[in-house]
Design a protein around this motif. Structure first.
Motif, PDB file in Angstrom:
ATOM      1  N   GLU A 121      12.430   9.408 -20.402  1.00 18.98           N
ATOM      2  CA  GLU A 121      12.346  10.806 -19.995  1.00 18.98           C
ATOM      3  C   GLU A 121      11.281  10.976 -18.917  1.00 18.98           C
ATOM      4  OE1 GLU A 121      11.437  13.076 -23.419  1.00 18.98           O
ATOM      5  OE2 GLU A 121      13.389  12.763 -24.382  1.00 18.98           O
ATOM      6  N   PRO A 122      11.379  12.030 -18.094  1.00 18.03           N
ATOM      7  CA  PRO A 122      10.324  12.325 -17.122  1.00 18.03           C
ATOM      8  C   PRO A 122       9.026  12.672 -17.845  1.00 18.03           C
ATOM      9  CG  PRO A 122      12.333  13.582 -16.651  1.00 18.03           C
ATOM     10  CD  PRO A 122      12.517  12.956 -17.995  1.00 18.03           C
ATOM     11  N   ASN A 123       7.900  12.281 -17.276  1.00 19.55           N
ATOM     12  CA  ASN A 123       6.617  12.549 -17.926  1.00 19.55           C
ATOM     13  C   ASN A 123       5.940  13.800 -17.390  1.00 19.55           C
ATOM     14  OD1 ASN A 123       5.744  11.732 -15.427  1.00 19.55           O
ATOM     15  ND2 ASN A 123       4.097  10.440 -16.188  1.00 19.55           N
ATOM     16  N   ASP A 124       6.666  14.578 -16.599  1.00 21.80           N
ATOM     17  CA  ASP A 124       6.079  15.766 -15.991  1.00 21.80           C
ATOM     18  C   ASP A 124       7.059  16.928 -16.047  1.00 21.80           C
ATOM     19  OD1 ASP A 124       4.300  17.377 -14.704  1.00 21.80           O
ATOM     20  OD2 ASP A 124       4.429  16.382 -12.751  1.00 21.80           O
ATOM     21  N   TYR A 125       6.515  18.142 -16.191  1.00 23.38           N
ATOM     22  CA  TYR A 125       7.345  19.342 -16.098  1.00 23.38           C
ATOM     23  C   TYR A 125       7.574  19.667 -14.623  1.00 23.38           C
ATOM     24  CZ  TYR A 125       6.222  20.250 -21.031  1.00 23.38           C
ATOM     25  OH  TYR A 125       6.091  20.168 -22.385  1.00 23.38           O
ATOM     26  N   THR A 126       8.428  20.627 -14.396  1.00 21.15           N
ATOM     27  CA  THR A 126       8.650  21.112 -13.035  1.00 21.15           C
ATOM     28  C   THR A 126       8.338  22.612 -12.995  1.00 21.15           C
ATOM     29  OG1 THR A 126      10.989  21.576 -13.502  1.00 21.15           O
ATOM     30  CG2 THR A 126      10.447  19.409 -12.580  1.00 21.15           C
ATOM     31  N   GLY A 127       7.860  23.069 -11.841  1.00 22.27           N
ATOM     32  CA  GLY A 127       7.632  24.496 -11.667  1.00 22.27           C
ATOM     33  C   GLY A 127       6.281  24.970 -12.157  1.00 22.27           C
ATOM     34  N   ASN A 128       6.146  26.298 -12.195  1.00 20.84           N
ATOM     35  CA  ASN A 128       4.869  26.935 -12.522  1.00 20.84           C
ATOM     36  C   ASN A 128       4.720  27.288 -13.989  1.00 20.84           C
ATOM     37  OD1 ASN A 128       4.007  26.890  -9.804  1.00 20.84           O
ATOM     38  ND2 ASN A 128       5.199  28.726  -9.374  1.00 20.84           N
ATOM     39  N   GLY A 178     -15.897  26.518 -16.875  1.00 21.78           N
ATOM     40  CA  GLY A 178     -15.454  27.877 -17.148  1.00 21.78           C
ATOM     41  C   GLY A 178     -14.095  27.882 -17.804  1.00 21.78           C
ATOM     42  N   SER A 179     -13.565  29.064 -18.018  1.00 21.69           N
ATOM     43  CA  SER A 179     -12.246  29.225 -18.632  1.00 21.69           C
ATOM     44  C   SER A 179     -11.255  29.699 -17.582  1.00 21.69           C
ATOM     45  CB  SER A 179     -12.315  30.229 -19.790  1.00 21.69           C
ATOM     46  OG  SER A 179     -13.163  29.741 -20.815  1.00 21.69           O
ATOM     47  N   TYR A 180     -10.008  29.200 -17.689  1.00 16.93           N
ATOM     48  CA  TYR A 180      -8.988  29.488 -16.686  1.00 16.93           C
ATOM     49  C   TYR A 180      -7.704  29.938 -17.363  1.00 16.93           C
ATOM     50  CZ  TYR A 180     -12.151  26.970 -13.561  1.00 16.93           C
ATOM     51  OH  TYR A 180     -13.250  26.568 -12.838  1.00 16.93           O
ATOM     52  N   LYS A 181      -7.058  30.918 -16.734  1.00 17.35           N
ATOM     53  CA  LYS A 181      -5.757  31.375 -17.217  1.00 17.35           C
ATOM     54  C   LYS A 181      -4.666  30.542 -16.564  1.00 17.35           C
ATOM     55  CE  LYS A 181      -6.374  35.655 -16.010  1.00 17.35           C
ATOM     56  NZ  LYS A 181      -6.137  37.099 -15.784  1.00 17.35           N
ATOM     57  N   LEU A 182      -3.945  29.783 -17.390  1.00 18.37           N
ATOM     58  CA  LEU A 182      -2.850  28.956 -16.912  1.00 18.37           C
ATOM     59  C   LEU A 182      -1.585  29.320 -17.681  1.00 18.37           C
ATOM     60  CD1 LEU A 182      -4.678  25.503 -16.692  1.00 18.37           C
ATOM     61  CD2 LEU A 182      -4.416  27.220 -14.901  1.00 18.37           C
ATOM     62  N   ALA A 183      -0.500  28.595 -17.410  1.00 18.05           N
ATOM     63  CA  ALA A 183       0.767  28.833 -18.094  1.00 18.05           C
ATOM     64  C   ALA A 183       1.123  27.603 -18.928  1.00 18.05           C
ATOM     65  CB  ALA A 183       1.876  29.137 -17.094  1.00 18.05           C
ATOM     66  N   LYS A 184       2.062  27.772 -19.826  1.00 17.87           N
ATOM     67  CA  LYS A 184       2.591  26.644 -20.601  1.00 17.87           C
ATOM     68  C   LYS A 184       3.631  25.901 -19.750  1.00 17.87           C
ATOM     69  CE  LYS A 184       0.906  27.271 -24.938  1.00 17.87           C
ATOM     70  NZ  LYS A 184       0.355  26.228 -25.820  1.00 17.87           N
ATOM     71  N   LYS A 185       3.719  24.604 -19.963  1.00 15.69           N
ATOM     72  CA  LYS A 185       4.740  23.748 -19.345  1.00 15.69           C
ATOM     73  C   LYS A 185       4.723  23.839 -17.820  1.00 15.69           C
ATOM     74  CE  LYS A 185       7.819  23.785 -23.362  1.00 15.69           C
ATOM     75  NZ  LYS A 185       9.194  24.016 -23.858  1.00 15.69           N
ATOM     76  N   MET A 186       3.544  23.620 -17.243  1.00 22.61           N
ATOM     77  CA  MET A 186       3.397  23.587 -15.793  1.00 22.61           C
ATOM     78  C   MET A 186       3.516  22.141 -15.303  1.00 22.61           C
ATOM     79  SD  MET A 186       0.083  26.093 -15.272  1.00 22.61           S
ATOM     80  CE  MET A 186       0.383  26.399 -13.517  1.00 22.61           C
ATOM     81  N   SER A 187       3.988  21.993 -14.076  1.00 27.80           N
ATOM     82  CA  SER A 187       3.937  20.665 -13.477  1.00 27.80           C
ATOM     83  C   SER A 187       2.478  20.313 -13.229  1.00 27.80           C
ATOM     84  CB  SER A 187       4.714  20.644 -12.162  1.00 27.80           C
ATOM     85  OG  SER A 187       4.057  21.419 -11.174  1.00 27.80           O
ATOM     86  N   ALA A 188       2.189  19.032 -13.121  1.00 27.23           N
ATOM     87  CA  ALA A 188       0.808  18.607 -12.903  1.00 27.23           C
ATOM     88  C   ALA A 188       0.262  19.201 -11.610  1.00 27.23           C
ATOM     89  CB  ALA A 188       0.737  17.085 -12.872  1.00 27.23           C
ATOM     90  N   ALA A 189       1.098  19.236 -10.578  1.00 27.70           N
ATOM     91  CA  ALA A 189       0.662  19.785  -9.295  1.00 27.70           C
ATOM     92  C   ALA A 189       0.348  21.274  -9.404  1.00 27.70           C
ATOM     93  CB  ALA A 189       1.729  19.538  -8.232  1.00 27.70           C
ATOM     94  N   SER A 190       1.177  22.019 -10.136  1.00 29.12           N
ATOM     95  CA  SER A 190       0.941  23.452 -10.312  1.00 29.12           C
ATOM     96  C   SER A 190      -0.335  23.699 -11.114  1.00 29.12           C
ATOM     97  CB  SER A 190       2.134  24.100 -11.020  1.00 29.12           C
ATOM     98  OG  SER A 190       3.297  24.017 -10.224  1.00 29.12           O
ATOM     99  N   ALA A 191      -0.562  22.885 -12.141  1.00 27.54           N
ATOM    100  CA  ALA A 191      -1.768  23.044 -12.957  1.00 27.54           C
ATOM    101  C   ALA A 191      -3.023  22.788 -12.131  1.00 27.54           C
ATOM    102  CB  ALA A 191      -1.707  22.101 -14.154  1.00 27.54           C
ATOM    103  N   LEU A 192      -2.987  21.764 -11.284  1.00 31.18           N
ATOM    104  CA  LEU A 192      -4.141  21.456 -10.439  1.00 31.18           C
ATOM    105  C   LEU A 192      -4.418  22.601  -9.464  1.00 31.18           C
ATOM    106  CD1 LEU A 192      -6.337  19.581  -9.453  1.00 31.18           C
ATOM    107  CD2 LEU A 192      -4.634  18.428  -8.016  1.00 31.18           C
ATOM    108  N   ALA A 193      -3.355  23.123  -8.851  1.00 29.57           N
ATOM    109  CA  ALA A 193      -3.528  24.232  -7.909  1.00 29.57           C
ATOM    110  C   ALA A 193      -4.111  25.460  -8.601  1.00 29.57           C
ATOM    111  CB  ALA A 193      -2.191  24.573  -7.258  1.00 29.57           C
ATOM    112  N   ALA A 194      -3.678  25.707  -9.846  1.00 33.89           N
ATOM    113  CA  ALA A 194      -4.167  26.870 -10.590  1.00 33.89           C
ATOM    114  C   ALA A 194      -5.645  26.723 -10.938  1.00 33.89           C
ATOM    115  CB  ALA A 194      -3.345  27.057 -11.864  1.00 33.89           C
TER     116      ALA A 194
END
Length: 437
Positions: A121-128, A178-194
């Motif tokens: 299986e892919p080891n990464d999600y896609t999208g934001n 600090g604390s950051y507001k992120l989303a569930k099931k983000m791609s690694a690239a989206s998480a880094l940008a956030a």
């Protein structure tokens, strides 16, 4: 050569001609009889033995039918057999054994199976991603720590996806605690940008103005941190836990006024300790000796409450109070009387309040410093209390409550003239008069 014909039934020898005639007669007789199966007994031959008479034997069956069944056995109905469950039980037992073996094998090889499935299986999600989750990066966290935090929080699909991205990103990202507001099931690239976007940082900010009293400080902290006010109040009552001077019965004066940022999940005790530690740091930075902390904070708290916006007035106000103490004069601070009467806002007082000796903060009725601080002073007030401006002033009064302009006097007559200036200003307009009430 001649042959001797067989003897007849009488035992007498016959001639050849007689033998042939006898043979022909026998053949003719056999031709008129029904055919009999070879090497088998005639179906009617044993009727007498069964005890049957007439057309049926002892069994009640037709002789003809019996004979036909012998001639055509395929037309007979097969005998009914009783079904055996033995085969079914054997099958079930085999299935159970195989199932047990399969379960045992799976339990033994489950980690390897999981790895094989994961590898496919892919080891990464896609999208934001979707939804919202708050993750906290602690001071000192490195890339692997952040990758672990994101994976445990359900932000990224795997640790490897985010960590490999960090290794391939140049220059290497620098994460701010600090604390950051992120989303569930983000791609690694989206998480880094956030994480690199300051807009996603959760700000639990509490701004404490100079001169704010303890009970108001606690209300501000509760609103900013979402902690129950009761929890903060209880934490503040544990005065001895925070390293304040032994004279302190409350934390009034030691909750330093500043802007604070807290992370979600902070406890009430941690919040209170943060403010107290900052206050002790301010005292140390100003050069206040540990033995002088108490009196310095008490005086600074009065200066902070009495002074206006002009920073140069702080040292003069501190000098007025110290001069009065030196001469045995009461401080006559409306701010202390008001605090003792239960007001932490306005500093105006009534004649009855100024005459109330039961108010231990009433510096009209009691000489010297009050029994404790009346507000939480900032750096300017602390420095003014430690190093007051040289002068002989014994009086001061604000003659413009909008600008905070203050007049300092050495004699009572000069002070009376300054008080008249204030009265004139209050009567100049309804707006001014409203401020004087």
């Amino acid at each position: 050569m001649t042959q001797t014909p067989p003897d007849d039934t009488s035992g007498q020898p016959r001639s050849r001609r007689e033998a042939r005639e006898a043979e022909r007669a026998g053949a003719a007789a056999r031709a008129t009889e029904p055919a009999t199966p070879s090497n088998e007994e005639h179906p009617f031959a044993r009727l007498g033995e069964t005890g049957g008479t007439g057309e049926t034997g002892g069994t009640g069956e037709s002789p003809t039918l019996a004979w036909r069944q012998q001639q055509y056995p395929s037309r007979q109905k097969p005998p009914k057999r009783r079904r055996s469950l033995k085969g079914l039980w054997v099958t079930l037992i085999i299935v159970a054994i195989l199932g047990g073996l399969g379960a045992t094998a799976y339990s033994i090889f489950q980690p390897q199976i999981a790895k094989l499935v994961a590898a496919a299986e892919p080891n990464d999600y896609t999208g934001n991603g979707s939804g919202q989750v708050v993750v906290t990066i602690k001071s000192g966290d490195i890339g692997s720590d952040v990758a672990t935090t994101l994976n445990k929080a359900g932000v990224t699909k795997t640790y490897e996806a985010f960590y490999k991205l960090l290794l391939s990103t140049k220059p290497s990202p620098v994460f701010q605690p600090g604390s950051y507001k992120l989303a569930k099931k983000m791609s690694a690239a989206s998480a880094l940008a956030a994480l690199e976007d300051p807009k996603n940082k959760v700000q639990l900010t509490a701004a404490i103005p100079e001169g704010t009293a303890e009970k108001d400080v606690l209300s501000i902290l509760a609103a900013a941190t979402k902690l129950p006010l009761a929890d903060l109040t209880a934490a503040a009552k544990n005065v001895s836990a925070y390293g304040v001077p032994p004279e302190a019965k409350t934390l009034e004066g030691f909750l330093f006024p500043a802007t604070y940022t807290f992370t979600p999940g902070v406890t009430a005790s941690e919040v209170i300790k943060t403010l107290v530690d900052r206050s002790l740091q301010a005292l140390d930075d100003a050069g206040v000796p540990a033995a002088a902390r108490w009196k310095t904070v008490v005086l600074a708290s009065i200066v902070q409450k009495e002074a206006g916006p002009e920073a140069s007035d702080f040292g003069k106000i501190a000098r007025v109070f110290l001069n009065r103490i030196a001469q045995g004069m009461p401080l006559q601070s409306d701010a202390t009387v008001s605090y003792g009467a239960g007001s932490t806002g306005k500093v105006q007082t009534t004649p009855a309040q100024r005459a109330d000796a039961s108010n231990l903060y009433n510096t009209y009725a009691h000489t010297g410093l009050p029994v404790g601080p009346i507000s939480n002073p900032g750096d300017v007030a602390i420095k003014a209390a430690l190093s007051p401006t040289p002068g002989s002033w014994l009086y001061f009064v604000a003659v413009n409550l909008q600008t905070g302009k203050t007049v300092f006097s050495t004699t009572f007559a000069d002070h009376e003239a300054a008080v008249q200036q204030l009265d004139d200003w209050c009567k100049a307009s309804p707006e001014n008069n409203a401020l004087c009430q």
